[in-house]
Scaffold this motif. Structure first.
Motif, PDB file in Angstrom:
ATOM      1  N   THR A 212       0.709  -1.346  -0.059  1.00  0.00           N
ATOM      2  CA  THR A 212       0.185   0.077  -0.029  1.00  0.00           C
ATOM      3  C   THR A 212       0.621   1.313  -0.005  1.00  0.00           C
ATOM      4  O   THR A 212       0.299   2.338  -0.195  1.00  0.00           O
ATOM      5  CB  THR A 212      -0.938   0.157   1.079  1.00  0.00           C
ATOM      6  N   ALA A 213       2.052   1.100   0.476  1.00  0.00           N
ATOM      7  CA  ALA A 213       3.097   2.459  -0.011  1.00  0.00           C
ATOM      8  C   ALA A 213       2.899   2.960  -1.422  1.00  0.00           C
ATOM      9  O   ALA A 213       3.430   4.155  -1.578  1.00  0.00           O
ATOM     10  CB  ALA A 213       4.535   1.876   0.270  1.00  0.00           C
ATOM     11  N   PHE A 214       2.505   2.432  -2.361  1.00  0.00           N
ATOM     12  CA  PHE A 214       2.127   2.759  -3.586  1.00  0.00           C
ATOM     13  C   PHE A 214       1.524   4.129  -3.821  1.00  0.00           C
ATOM     14  O   PHE A 214       1.559   4.974  -4.392  1.00  0.00           O
ATOM     15  CB  PHE A 214       1.238   1.564  -4.599  1.00  0.00           C
ATOM     16  N   PHE A 215       0.473   4.187  -2.611  1.00  0.00           N
ATOM     17  CA  PHE A 215      -0.355   5.472  -2.576  1.00  0.00           C
ATOM     18  C   PHE A 215       0.493   6.905  -1.935  1.00  0.00           C
ATOM     19  O   PHE A 215      -0.117   7.858  -1.893  1.00  0.00           O
ATOM     20  CB  PHE A 215      -1.757   5.211  -1.495  1.00  0.00           C
ATOM     21  N   LEU A 216       1.786   6.371  -1.669  1.00  0.00           N
ATOM     22  CA  LEU A 216       2.502   7.339  -0.977  1.00  0.00           C
ATOM     23  C   LEU A 216       3.317   7.846  -2.320  1.00  0.00           C
ATOM     24  O   LEU A 216       3.978   9.099  -2.154  1.00  0.00           O
ATOM     25  CB  LEU A 216       3.574   7.085   0.145  1.00  0.00           C
ATOM     26  N   TYR A 217       3.442   7.468  -3.221  1.00  0.00           N
ATOM     27  CA  TYR A 217       4.157   7.721  -4.279  1.00  0.00           C
ATOM     28  C   TYR A 217       3.809   9.227  -4.909  1.00  0.00           C
ATOM     29  O   TYR A 217       4.903  10.007  -5.323  1.00  0.00           O
ATOM     30  CB  TYR A 217       4.154   6.928  -5.737  1.00  0.00           C
ATOM     31  N   PRO A 218       2.550   9.494  -5.036  1.00  0.00           N
ATOM     32  CA  PRO A 218       2.205  10.978  -5.494  1.00  0.00           C
ATOM     33  C   PRO A 218       2.913  11.838  -4.466  1.00  0.00           C
ATOM     34  O   PRO A 218       3.118  13.268  -5.253  1.00  0.00           O
ATOM     35  CB  PRO A 218       0.704  10.929  -5.399  1.00  0.00           C
ATOM     36  N   ILE A 219       3.277  11.754  -3.282  1.00  0.00           N
ATOM     37  CA  ILE A 219       3.632  12.950  -2.402  1.00  0.00           C
ATOM     38  C   ILE A 219       4.945  13.437  -2.971  1.00  0.00           C
ATOM     39  O   ILE A 219       5.381  14.402  -2.982  1.00  0.00           O
ATOM     40  CB  ILE A 219       3.854  12.089  -1.108  1.00  0.00           C
ATOM     41  N   GLY A 220       5.854  12.146  -3.433  1.00  0.00           N
ATOM     42  CA  GLY A 220       7.053  12.501  -4.063  1.00  0.00           C
ATOM     43  C   GLY A 220       7.155  13.244  -5.334  1.00  0.00           C
ATOM     44  O   GLY A 220       7.717  14.091  -5.494  1.00  0.00           O
ATOM     45  N   ILE A 221       6.069  13.000  -6.111  1.00  0.00           N
ATOM     46  CA  ILE A 221       5.954  13.826  -7.450  1.00  0.00           C
ATOM     47  C   ILE A 221       5.657  15.109  -7.014  1.00  0.00           C
ATOM     48  O   ILE A 221       5.846  16.010  -7.588  1.00  0.00           O
ATOM     49  CB  ILE A 221       4.769  13.097  -7.979  1.00  0.00           C
ATOM     50  N   VAL A 222       4.720  15.418  -6.107  1.00  0.00           N
ATOM     51  CA  VAL A 222       4.318  16.706  -5.542  1.00  0.00           C
ATOM     52  C   VAL A 222       5.680  17.690  -4.999  1.00  0.00           C
ATOM     53  O   VAL A 222       5.756  18.667  -5.359  1.00  0.00           O
ATOM     54  CB  VAL A 222       3.189  16.740  -4.393  1.00  0.00           C
TER      55      VAL A 222
END
Length: 268
Positions: A212-222
């Motif tokens: 579920t760490a997949f859902f943290l990836y957008p934070i890196g993009i931001v």
């Protein structure tokens, strides 16, 4: 890369909870308003506590999703109030105020929330469920209504930052200069990042999901794109305010607060 697709077909049967959920929207006496405000407070301060209570809800109601629409109803009402406040401050047209209210509640919150919930519901059920070789174990799937609950939970702190706090400091954020540019981008970065963090917590609590760490990836993009937006001179506050409170096309105008011009709009 997403994890390998899970075998098995997606459940297609209708959720019997949903019609009951919709019927309760018009029955205020059946809504737990006090508990809803408790959840809203802790989503801003201790979000893990909220999802701990989600586990209790699963044990007592045998479903992950809320059966009480109070959270959605209160969010819609708060969004409507904030939209009216923006319209009163920056545009005195009643017709335009109605347009802003409908855009914020129906498009920003409900429609976009339904789209995001559907995407997360599909990804979790298709790619993130744990494989089990035990045929006696009951197969578990993410409920669509729970995915929408996760969006609502994640949206509320974003609402506090980008609709409430932003309203009071908007005269500063839409001004010209580097400081307004920097503050606007940082506020949006924090709000959007926290949204995705809460999104992660919502799915991380489900014991039958993995990676579920997949859902943290957008934070890196931001975080990566925020400095780029700052260096390019893009002010998200000015951009969004100009969309909703612009003057007639083809004319040079300004967004006003009372009789004061806050910023000049470009030709369109």
């Amino acid at each position: 890369m997403l994890p390998t697709s899970s075998k098995g077909r997606m459940a297609t049967r209708a959720n019997p909870i949903f019609p009951h959920y919709l019927r309760r929207i018009i029955k205020w006496q059946q809504m737990d308003i006090e508990y809803t405000f408790w959840q809203m407070l802790h989503l801003c301060t201790s979000p893990k506590v909220v999802y701990q209570h989600t586990k209790y809800h699963k044990q007592t109601k045998n479903q992950w999703a809320r059966d009480d629409p109070a959270f959605v109803v209160i969010c819609v009402l708060l969004l409507a109030v904030s939209a009216v406040a923006y319209s009163a401050a920056y545009d005195h047209s009643v017709g335009h105020a109605v347009y802003v209210v409908l855009s914020v509640t129906c498009v920003h919150f409900l429609l976009m929330g339904a789209v995001l919930a559907t995407i997360c519901w599909f990804l979790t059920n298709t790619y993130l469920r744990e494989e089990t070789s035990n045929s006696h174990v009951v197969e578990q799937r993410v409920e669509w209504l729970y995915a929408f609950d996760v969006h609502c939970n994640s949206f509320f702190p974003l609402f506090i930052v980008l609709y409430v706090i932003h309203f009071f400091i908007s005269p500063l954020l839409v001004a010209h200069g580097f400081v307004p540019l920097l503050l606007s981008n940082l506020i949006f970065m924090v709000a959007v990042s926290y949204y995705h963090y809460l999104n992660f917590l919502g799915y991380e609590v489900l014991p039958f999901l993995e990676k579920t760490a997949f859902f943290l990836y957008p934070i890196g993009i931001v975080i990566i794109f925020t400095p780029i937006l700052i260096l390019s001179g893009f002010n998200p506050s000015r951009y969004l305010m100009s969309i909703y409170f612009e003057r007639k096309k083809g004319k040079l105008g300004c967004v006003k607060s009372g009789s004061k011009c806050l910023f000049t709009q470009p030709h369109i």
